[in-house]
Design an enzyme around this catalytic site. Structure first.
Site, mmCIF file in Angstrom:
data_model
loop_
_atom_site.group_PDB
_atom_site.id
_atom_site.type_symbol
_atom_site.label_atom_id
_atom_site.label_comp_id
_atom_site.label_asym_id
_atom_site.label_seq_id
_atom_site.Cartn_x
_atom_site.Cartn_y
_atom_site.Cartn_z
ATOM 1 N N LYS A 108 0.463 -1.213 0.218
ATOM 2 C CA LYS A 108 0.011 0.229 0.511
ATOM 3 C C LYS A 108 1.068 1.212 0.033
ATOM 4 O O LYS A 108 2.127 1.011 0.110
ATOM 5 C CB LYS A 108 -0.802 -0.204 1.041
ATOM 6 C CG LYS A 108 -0.535 -0.254 2.030
ATOM 7 C CD LYS A 108 0.133 1.160 3.153
ATOM 8 C CE LYS A 108 1.084 1.552 4.407
ATOM 9 N NZ LYS A 108 0.966 2.434 4.744
ATOM 10 N N GLY A 115 10.403 -2.453 7.118
ATOM 11 C CA GLY A 115 10.079 -1.210 7.968
ATOM 12 C C GLY A 115 10.003 -0.272 7.155
ATOM 13 O O GLY A 115 10.656 0.764 6.728
ATOM 14 N N GLY A 116 9.328 -0.417 5.633
ATOM 15 C CA GLY A 116 9.064 0.438 4.291
ATOM 16 C C GLY A 116 7.785 0.812 4.160
ATOM 17 O O GLY A 116 8.393 1.767 3.971
ATOM 18 N N GLY A 121 3.180 -1.501 4.446
ATOM 19 C CA GLY A 121 2.528 -2.044 4.940
ATOM 20 C C GLY A 121 2.661 -3.640 4.464
ATOM 21 O O GLY A 121 1.262 -4.810 4.852
ATOM 22 N N GLY A 122 3.802 -4.226 4.271
ATOM 23 C CA GLY A 122 3.575 -5.852 4.369
ATOM 24 C C GLY A 122 3.993 -6.297 5.334
ATOM 25 O O GLY A 122 3.041 -7.511 4.838
ATOM 26 N N GLY A 123 3.966 -6.024 6.122
ATOM 27 C CA GLY A 123 3.347 -7.160 8.026
ATOM 28 C C GLY A 123 1.685 -7.028 7.605
ATOM 29 O O GLY A 123 1.220 -8.312 7.894
ATOM 30 N N SER A 124 1.554 -6.140 7.731
ATOM 31 C CA SER A 124 -0.096 -5.695 7.480
ATOM 32 C C SER A 124 -0.715 -7.047 6.497
ATOM 33 O O SER A 124 -1.834 -7.140 6.764
ATOM 34 C CB SER A 124 -0.334 -4.578 7.873
ATOM 35 O OG SER A 124 0.084 -3.732 8.824
ATOM 36 N N SER A 125 -0.176 -6.410 5.399
ATOM 37 C CA SER A 125 -0.837 -7.096 4.082
ATOM 38 C C SER A 125 -0.474 -8.352 5.129
ATOM 39 O O SER A 125 -1.635 -9.762 4.309
ATOM 40 C CB SER A 125 -0.028 -6.543 2.776
ATOM 41 O OG SER A 125 -0.957 -7.290 2.041
ATOM 42 N N ASP A 171 -3.298 -1.055 10.710
ATOM 43 C CA ASP A 171 -3.788 -0.769 9.297
ATOM 44 C C ASP A 171 -3.851 -2.417 8.582
ATOM 45 O O ASP A 171 -4.531 -2.989 7.775
ATOM 46 C CB ASP A 171 -1.790 -0.776 8.167
ATOM 47 C CG ASP A 171 -1.316 0.170 8.493
ATOM 48 O OD1 ASP A 171 -1.879 1.124 9.149
ATOM 49 O OD2 ASP A 171 -0.281 0.750 8.161
#
Length: 284
Positions: free
Chosen positions: A13, A98-99, A102-106, A138
Site C-alpha cells: 500500500k 520497515g519500508g 504495509g508488508g506485515g499488515s498485508s 493497518d
C-alpha cells in the site's frame, strides 16, 4: 471438497496523504490518511494441516516466527473460530521490512482471508477486520480490500476511488523504526483535521505526509532518496517507513525513471489500484 492449497498476493500500500491531527491519552496518534494498493507485493502459499500446527517458511531475519504477523494472524483466527486445523505457510518476501508499504499488515490480512477460505470458516469481512485490528492498525484496510480514507489510528475506513497512476517506489536501504518516528519530539501532531471531500478535492499536488520531515532528519538516506526522486517527479514518503514514491501518468515514464534509479537502491514500478489484488484473487 476442501481446498488443498491457496496461493495469494499480499499487496503493498501507499499512503497518498498522511496527516497527524492529535495524540490520544494512550499514546496513539490520531491520523487522517488515504490508502491505495499497488499491483506489487509479497505472495503467500497456504496448505492446511490436520494437526493444528502453524508452520511458516522461511523465517524472516531477526523476526521470531511467534512474533511474525503471519503466525499471529493464523493463531488469532484459530482462537476466534475454534478451528482445529493448522497450516503450512510459505512466504515469498518482496517488500522490504520497515519500508512503510504495509508488508506485515498485508501478510496478516492475506493469512486471515486465505485461511478463512482454506479452513471453510466463512467469517464476515467485518469480523476478520476486527480480528485484524488486534494485530495492527493497518490490517483492516487490507482485509476490506478497497482504497480508503482512514481516520482514528487508521481503522475507521471509508472506501474511495482514487486516480490510478503509475508509481516508482524507491527503498534507500534503511529500516525505519515506527516508534522512533512517532516518539520524536519534533513530529507534527496538530495538523488541523480536514474532511474527506476536501482531501479528495485537494489532489496529489496538495497531499503530504506529516512524518516526512522527521524521517528525513532521523534517516539521511531517506532524505537523499527524496531529494533525488523529487528532482524528477512529485515525490513523497509513504507511512512512517523508508520507502519514497513518485507519481507518474504513464507506464513508459515510470519505466524510464526506474532505469535512472541508482543501483545501490532497491526500486520497482507499480500501478495504483482501488481494489486489492487479494480480493481479486479470492473473487470476493
Amino acid at each position: 471438497m476442501p481446498l488443498a492449497h491457496l496461493t495469494l498476493p499480499a499487496p503493498a500500500k501507499l499512503n497518498r496523504l498522511l496527516h497527524i491531527v492529535g495524540r490520544r491519552p494512550d499514546g496513539y496518534h490520531e491520523l487522517q490518511t488515504l490508502f491505495q494498493f499497488l499491483d506489487h507485493g509479497d505472495t503467500l502459499h497456504l496448505r492446511p494441516r490436520d494437526d493444528g500446527e502453524i508452520r511458516l517458511t522461511p523465517s524472516l531475519p531477526d523476526v521470531p516466527d511467534a512474533a511474525n504477523l503471519i503466525v499471529r494472524a493464523a493463531r488469532a483466527l484459530q482462537a476466534e473460530s475454534g478451528c482445529r486445523l493448522g497450516a503450512d505457510i510459505h512466504l515469498e518476501k518482496r517488500l522490504p521490512l520497515g519500508g512503510g508499504l504495509g508488508g506485515g499488515s498485508s501478510n496478516a490480512a492475506t493469512t486471515l482471508l486465505g485461511l478463512d477460505r482454506l479452513w471453510d470458516l466463512d467469517l464476515s469481512l467485518e469480523r476478520l477486520a476486527a480480528l485484524g485490528l488486534t494485530l495492527g492498525a493497518d490490517v483492516p484496510v487490507f482485509v476490506h480490500g478497497h482504497a480508503a480514507w482512514a481516520e482514528g489510528i487508521g481503522e475507521r475506513l471509508t472506501p474511495v476511488a482514487l486516480d490510478t497512476p503509475w508509481f516508482v517506489v524507491v527503498h534507500p536501504g534503511v529500516t525505519v523504526a515506527t516508534p522512533a518516528v512517532f516518539g520524536a519530539p519534533q513530529l507534527t501532531r496538530d495538523t488541523p483535521p480536514i474532511t474527506m471531500a476536501r482531501a479528495l478535492q485537494g489532489g496529489a499536488p496538495g497531499w503530504r505526509n506529516d512524518c516526512e520531515p522527521t524521517v528525513r532528519a532521523l534517516y539521511p538516506a531517506v532524505a537523499d532518496a527524496l531529494a533525488w526522486l523529487g528532482e524528477r517527479a512529485p515525490a513523497m514518503l509513504t507511512g512512517t517507513g523508508a520507502c519514497v514514491f513518485a507519481r507518474l501518468s504513464r507506464e513508459v515514464e515510470a519505466r524510464g525513471l526506474l532505469a535512472e534509479v541508482p543501483t545501490h537502491w532497491l526500486a520497482f514500478v507499480a500501478r495504483g489500484l482501488n481494489r486489492s489484488p487479494l480480493h481479486a484473487a479470492l473473487g470476493r
